[in-house]
Write a protein that holds these residues in place. Sequence first.
Motif, PDB file in Angstrom:
ATOM      1  N   GLY A 145       0.829  -1.205   0.000  1.00 39.13           N
ATOM      2  CA  GLY A 145       0.000   0.000   0.000  1.00 39.13           C
ATOM      3  C   GLY A 145       0.857   1.245   0.000  1.00 39.13           C
ATOM      4  O   GLY A 145       2.088   1.192   0.121  1.00 39.13           O
ATOM      5  N   VAL A 181      -5.524   1.811   6.752  1.00 43.30           N
ATOM      6  CA  VAL A 181      -6.022   0.980   5.657  1.00 43.30           C
ATOM      7  C   VAL A 181      -4.895   0.767   4.646  1.00 43.30           C
ATOM      8  O   VAL A 181      -4.244   1.719   4.215  1.00 43.30           O
ATOM      9  CB  VAL A 181      -7.234   1.627   4.959  1.00 43.30           C
ATOM     10  CG1 VAL A 181      -7.621   0.828   3.705  1.00 43.30           C
ATOM     11  CG2 VAL A 181      -8.417   1.713   5.916  1.00 43.30           C
ATOM     12  N   TYR A 182      -4.657  -0.486   4.301  1.00 42.54           N
ATOM     13  CA  TYR A 182      -3.654  -0.841   3.297  1.00 42.54           C
ATOM     14  C   TYR A 182      -4.384  -1.354   2.057  1.00 42.54           C
ATOM     15  O   TYR A 182      -5.248  -2.226   2.150  1.00 42.54           O
ATOM     16  CB  TYR A 182      -2.693  -1.894   3.858  1.00 42.54           C
ATOM     17  CG  TYR A 182      -1.914  -1.356   5.038  1.00 42.54           C
ATOM     18  CD1 TYR A 182      -0.739  -0.646   4.869  1.00 42.54           C
ATOM     19  CD2 TYR A 182      -2.404  -1.529   6.339  1.00 42.54           C
ATOM     20  CE1 TYR A 182      -0.049  -0.119   5.954  1.00 42.54           C
ATOM     21  CE2 TYR A 182      -1.723  -1.000   7.430  1.00 42.54           C
ATOM     22  CZ  TYR A 182      -0.549  -0.297   7.232  1.00 42.54           C
ATOM     23  OH  TYR A 182       0.132   0.236   8.309  1.00 42.54           O
ATOM     24  N   GLU A 183      -4.016  -0.781   0.914  1.00 42.77           N
ATOM     25  CA  GLU A 183      -4.821  -0.975  -0.287  1.00 42.77           C
ATOM     26  C   GLU A 183      -4.770  -2.374  -0.882  1.00 42.77           C
ATOM     27  O   GLU A 183      -5.707  -2.784  -1.565  1.00 42.77           O
ATOM     28  CB  GLU A 183      -4.381   0.037  -1.375  1.00 42.77           C
ATOM     29  CG  GLU A 183      -4.601   1.491  -1.022  1.00 42.77           C
ATOM     30  CD  GLU A 183      -3.444   2.099  -0.245  1.00 42.77           C
ATOM     31  OE1 GLU A 183      -3.443   3.321  -0.056  1.00 42.77           O
ATOM     32  OE2 GLU A 183      -2.530   1.338   0.162  1.00 42.77           O
ATOM     33  N   GLN A 184      -3.681  -3.111  -0.641  1.00 39.94           N
ATOM     34  CA  GLN A 184      -3.537  -4.397  -1.320  1.00 39.94           C
ATOM     35  C   GLN A 184      -3.084  -5.509  -0.371  1.00 39.94           C
ATOM     36  O   GLN A 184      -1.946  -5.516   0.091  1.00 39.94           O
ATOM     37  CB  GLN A 184      -2.523  -4.285  -2.467  1.00 39.94           C
ATOM     38  CG  GLN A 184      -3.014  -3.473  -3.654  1.00 39.94           C
ATOM     39  CD  GLN A 184      -2.063  -3.577  -4.830  1.00 39.94           C
ATOM     40  OE1 GLN A 184      -0.869  -3.829  -4.664  1.00 39.94           O
ATOM     41  NE2 GLN A 184      -2.572  -3.373  -6.018  1.00 39.94           N
ATOM     42  N   THR A 196      -7.498  -7.525  -2.050  1.00 43.08           N
ATOM     43  CA  THR A 196      -8.494  -6.655  -1.436  1.00 43.08           C
ATOM     44  C   THR A 196      -7.814  -5.684  -0.489  1.00 43.08           C
ATOM     45  O   THR A 196      -6.681  -5.914  -0.048  1.00 43.08           O
ATOM     46  CB  THR A 196      -9.550  -7.479  -0.675  1.00 43.08           C
ATOM     47  OG1 THR A 196     -10.569  -6.609  -0.168  1.00 43.08           O
ATOM     48  CG2 THR A 196      -8.918  -8.222   0.501  1.00 43.08           C
ATOM     49  N   ALA A 197      -8.493  -4.589  -0.172  1.00 41.94           N
ATOM     50  CA  ALA A 197      -7.991  -3.649   0.826  1.00 41.94           C
ATOM     51  C   ALA A 197      -8.330  -4.163   2.223  1.00 41.94           C
ATOM     52  O   ALA A 197      -9.330  -4.863   2.415  1.00 41.94           O
ATOM     53  CB  ALA A 197      -8.607  -2.267   0.609  1.00 41.94           C
ATOM     54  N   GLU A 199      -8.025  -3.191   6.715  1.00 40.07           N
ATOM     55  CA  GLU A 199      -7.717  -2.264   7.800  1.00 40.07           C
ATOM     56  C   GLU A 199      -7.023  -3.035   8.916  1.00 40.07           C
ATOM     57  O   GLU A 199      -7.514  -4.074   9.347  1.00 40.07           O
ATOM     58  CB  GLU A 199      -8.988  -1.616   8.351  1.00 40.07           C
ATOM     59  CG  GLU A 199      -8.715  -0.669   9.515  1.00 40.07           C
ATOM     60  CD  GLU A 199      -9.981  -0.157  10.166  1.00 40.07           C
ATOM     61  OE1 GLU A 199      -9.873   0.585  11.168  1.00 40.07           O
ATOM     62  OE2 GLU A 199     -11.086  -0.522   9.704  1.00 40.07           O
ATOM     63  N   HIS A 219     -11.757  -4.526   3.869  1.00 45.47           N
ATOM     64  CA  HIS A 219     -12.240  -3.157   3.678  1.00 45.47           C
ATOM     65  C   HIS A 219     -12.854  -3.001   2.284  1.00 45.47           C
ATOM     66  O   HIS A 219     -12.171  -3.128   1.278  1.00 45.47           O
ATOM     67  CB  HIS A 219     -11.061  -2.181   3.853  1.00 45.47           C
ATOM     68  CG  HIS A 219     -11.440  -0.739   3.821  1.00 45.47           C
ATOM     69  ND1 HIS A 219     -12.097  -0.110   4.854  1.00 45.47           N
ATOM     70  CD2 HIS A 219     -11.248   0.199   2.872  1.00 45.47           C
ATOM     71  CE1 HIS A 219     -12.288   1.165   4.548  1.00 45.47           C
ATOM     72  NE2 HIS A 219     -11.783   1.364   3.355  1.00 45.47           N
TER      73      HIS A 219
END
Length: 249
Positions: A145, A181-184, A196-197, A199, A219
């Motif tokens: 992310g 939150v981390y996007e990947q 998926t994202a 948290e 997320h």
Amino acid sequence: MSNPFAEEDGPQPPKVLTAPLEIFASLRQLQQDNDPLIITFKDRSQRFQSYLVEVNRERGLLALDEMIPNEGERFIKAGEPFRIESFHEGVRIAWECEDPVHIGEFQGAPCFWCYMPEKVIYHQRRNAYRAAVQTTQLVAIELAGGKLSRPLKGQMLDVSATGCKLRFEGNITSRLQPGQVYEQLRVKLPFGVMTTAVELRHLSYEEKVDTSFAGLRFHRMSGLEQRQLERFVYQLQREARREDSDQLP
């Protein structure tokens, strides 16, 4: 087909604990299991992590470990009120700390002494079946992310429709921030890769095994990601039931 994620009781509404014995018991669970605490200060967005190192019912006091990052100690010394939130086996436990905090020691280590709360929010929120991943076939993951300079590789220990638990070699607590939150999150499922994202909800490091453990909540999953996840959890549940039946006399 029955829903593999539903428990018979389902999620319960939040309870407000006010009886001293109930409050002590709930906080004692957090201390004994070394569950991470998420600390937030009023009007500040940053989150900090700590642990309960002592719950003294007779004196009505709690001892908090040093904060991560340590900038939070400056806010405590300034007398800013804060909120504490933690999770124990799917139960959210939260309370406010508005009284002055005393800086001291517990068993020779620095700590923060604060009064036992007069009320605690106790919320059983998990209504999802949580499936353990077999140690012989741990699922490889990669977390990436914008907040990470480079991806982190690890393994998935368990998973449900709402979140998962991961492990990473070494101490990575300085690289991840609870609440972020981390996007990947890339998960190598038996039938393909799911991305998926997530948290980050909990983060801890066990020095004895030189391993970090992270609890994450999915997320804003897409329909495709949700179906992939449901298929995987159902597969794990079916395998667990088959193993249980094989072990019956």
